[in-house]
Design a protein around this motif. Structure first.
Motif, mmCIF file in Angstrom:
data_model
loop_
_atom_site.group_PDB
_atom_site.id
_atom_site.type_symbol
_atom_site.label_atom_id
_atom_site.label_comp_id
_atom_site.label_asym_id
_atom_site.label_seq_id
_atom_site.Cartn_x
_atom_site.Cartn_y
_atom_site.Cartn_z
ATOM 1 N N ILE A 5 0.849 -1.182 0.000
ATOM 2 C CA ILE A 5 0.000 0.000 0.000
ATOM 3 C C ILE A 5 0.889 1.236 0.000
ATOM 4 O O ILE A 5 1.786 1.357 0.832
ATOM 5 N N LYS A 6 0.630 2.151 -0.929
ATOM 6 C CA LYS A 6 1.412 3.395 -0.991
ATOM 7 C C LYS A 6 0.911 4.329 0.097
ATOM 8 O O LYS A 6 -0.283 4.506 0.284
ATOM 9 N N LEU A 7 1.841 4.908 0.837
ATOM 10 C CA LEU A 7 1.509 5.812 1.935
ATOM 11 C C LEU A 7 1.844 7.255 1.556
ATOM 12 O O LEU A 7 2.861 7.513 0.910
ATOM 13 N N PHE A 8 0.976 8.165 1.975
ATOM 14 C CA PHE A 8 1.126 9.585 1.682
ATOM 15 C C PHE A 8 1.026 10.387 2.967
ATOM 16 O O PHE A 8 0.378 9.970 3.914
ATOM 17 N N ILE A 26 -10.370 10.506 2.116
ATOM 18 C CA ILE A 26 -11.651 10.094 2.690
ATOM 19 C C ILE A 26 -11.404 8.879 3.574
ATOM 20 O O ILE A 26 -10.911 7.854 3.092
ATOM 21 N N HIS A 27 -11.738 8.998 4.839
ATOM 22 C CA HIS A 27 -11.535 7.913 5.811
ATOM 23 C C HIS A 27 -10.103 7.383 5.743
ATOM 24 O O HIS A 27 -9.875 6.171 5.682
ATOM 25 N N ASN A 28 -9.138 8.296 5.722
ATOM 26 C CA ASN A 28 -7.706 7.985 5.707
ATOM 27 C C ASN A 28 -7.228 7.315 4.424
ATOM 28 O O ASN A 28 -6.075 6.951 4.303
ATOM 29 N N GLY A 29 -8.121 7.138 3.462
ATOM 30 C CA GLY A 29 -7.742 6.618 2.150
ATOM 31 C C GLY A 29 -7.435 7.791 1.225
ATOM 32 O O GLY A 29 -7.984 8.884 1.375
ATOM 33 N N GLY A 78 -3.869 4.854 -2.361
ATOM 34 C CA GLY A 78 -3.087 4.608 -1.158
ATOM 35 C C GLY A 78 -3.807 5.059 0.087
ATOM 36 O O GLY A 78 -5.033 5.226 0.080
ATOM 37 N N GLU A 79 -3.028 5.256 1.145
ATOM 38 C CA GLU A 79 -3.578 5.668 2.436
ATOM 39 C C GLU A 79 -2.637 6.680 3.083
ATOM 40 O O GLU A 79 -1.492 6.828 2.664
#
Length: 129
Positions: A5-8, A26-29, A78-79
């Motif tokens: 999962i790509k993190l930002f 939206i909702h940490n996504g 990502g998230e």
């Protein structure tokens, strides 16, 4: 092997708020809605107004359908990193399913007032008849 999962971070996303690069949180996504701007039923303006920042509250305020929620998964890229996440408990906790149990819970919520109304009607007719 599971996909990574790509993190930002919020900092790196805040400048991604243009018609050519529109990102929503939206909702940490993290969702890239750039290609969806022309297709959005509410118009592109609402997406661009929230691009580059947290959009959970406006998203939930509209009460999107389960079909819309399923469609948005197509745009998830990502998230947020753990440090930038927000708690999703409370009025904006994700409610991503239309389970049968939820529908029957709604029916039960109506049953109490209906039963009370019928009982009040019978009591009224008995006392004043």
């Amino acid at each position: 092997m599971a996909q990574q999962i790509k993190l930002f971070t919020r900092e790196e996303l805040k400048c991604r708020n243009t018609r050519d690069d529109a990102i929503l949180i939206i909702h940490n996504g993290v969702y890239d809605v750039t290609k969806f701007l022309d297709e959005h039923p509410g118009g592109e303006e609402v997406l661009l107004d929230n691009a580059g920042k947290e959009a959970t509250e406006p998203f939930e305020d509209v009460s999107h359908s389960s079909d819309a929620r399923a469609l948005m998964q197509k745009y998830k890229i990502g998230e947020l990193v753990e440090a930038d996440r927000t708690q999703t408990k409370g009025p904006y906790a994700p409610q991503w399913s239309n389970d049968q149990a939820q529908e029957s819970g709604n029916m039960r919520a109506w049953m109490v007032p209906i039963v009370l109304a019928v009982a009040a009607t019978i009591l009224y007719r008995y006392l004043f008849a």
